[in-house]
Motif scaffolding. Sequence first.
Motif, PDB file in Angstrom:
ATOM      1  N   CYS A 118       0.827  -1.203   0.000  1.00  0.00           N
ATOM      2  CA  CYS A 118       0.000   0.000   0.000  1.00  0.00           C
ATOM      3  C   CYS A 118       0.866   1.259   0.000  1.00  0.00           C
ATOM      4  O   CYS A 118       1.856   1.346   0.725  1.00  0.00           O
ATOM      5  CB  CYS A 118      -0.925   0.009   1.215  1.00  0.00           C
ATOM      6  N   TYR A 130      -3.617   1.157   3.915  1.00  0.00           N
ATOM      7  CA  TYR A 130      -3.187  -0.119   4.514  1.00  0.00           C
ATOM      8  C   TYR A 130      -4.287  -0.696   5.416  1.00  0.00           C
ATOM      9  O   TYR A 130      -4.600  -1.892   5.336  1.00  0.00           O
ATOM     10  CB  TYR A 130      -1.908   0.114   5.309  1.00  0.00           C
ATOM     11  N   VAL A 160       3.006  -1.863   3.799  1.00  0.00           N
ATOM     12  CA  VAL A 160       2.856  -0.448   3.477  1.00  0.00           C
ATOM     13  C   VAL A 160       4.224   0.129   3.132  1.00  0.00           C
ATOM     14  O   VAL A 160       5.231  -0.198   3.761  1.00  0.00           O
ATOM     15  CB  VAL A 160       2.202   0.332   4.647  1.00  0.00           C
TER      16      VAL A 160
END
Length: 211
Positions: A118, A130, A160
């Motif tokens: 993400c 996320y 992330v």
Amino acid sequence: MGWIIAGIIFIIILLLTLGRVQITADYSEDFILKIKYMFFPILTLPSTKPKKEKKPKKPKKPKEEKAEDEEEKPKKKISLNLDDILALAKLALNSIGKPLRKILKRVEISHLSLDIVCGGEDAAKAAITYGAVNMAIGNLLGWFDTIFTLKPVDKLSVNVDFESEETTADAYVEVKLTVAAAFAFAFTLIGRVIKNFITGKGARTAVKKLV
């Protein structure tokens, strides 16, 4: 001799119905979809076959004008009231509900693999993305496990990257269903439709208006 031939034909048909239709979806940089029955490929997207050149279309011949005295047949008007619509909806729901639940449960989802990273315009948006992706995947897997037969997930990774502005994903899944299950669904559905049609007076009236 006749019994032997009949037995061989029966065994072949049985093996064919026990065969599986498999759908494979693979997404990395590009999306690839493959459908095959047993060992026989049915469809691949995007197609690997070279495109054939299109032949120029031949000009269509002008249609002959209808004679002036020829009268067009009046179209049958369909007039359904609210009771008819409700009766048809009840017929459809009562007929398809149970068979649909059974066949969906026989759909096997296996070799599911998800690798998502993400990102966002800034660290806050990346963190929000996320959290949203984690929640969505949890709900989706729970729904899959309830509706279908979900095999253990091969890989599930959600990370992330605060330095990336984009969210990237790699995904792979196989979906399988036996031909026998599809036939069972079709026969059960037809049987329930006939049964509900015979026992439902409102449904019979509505169907007669449609025919």
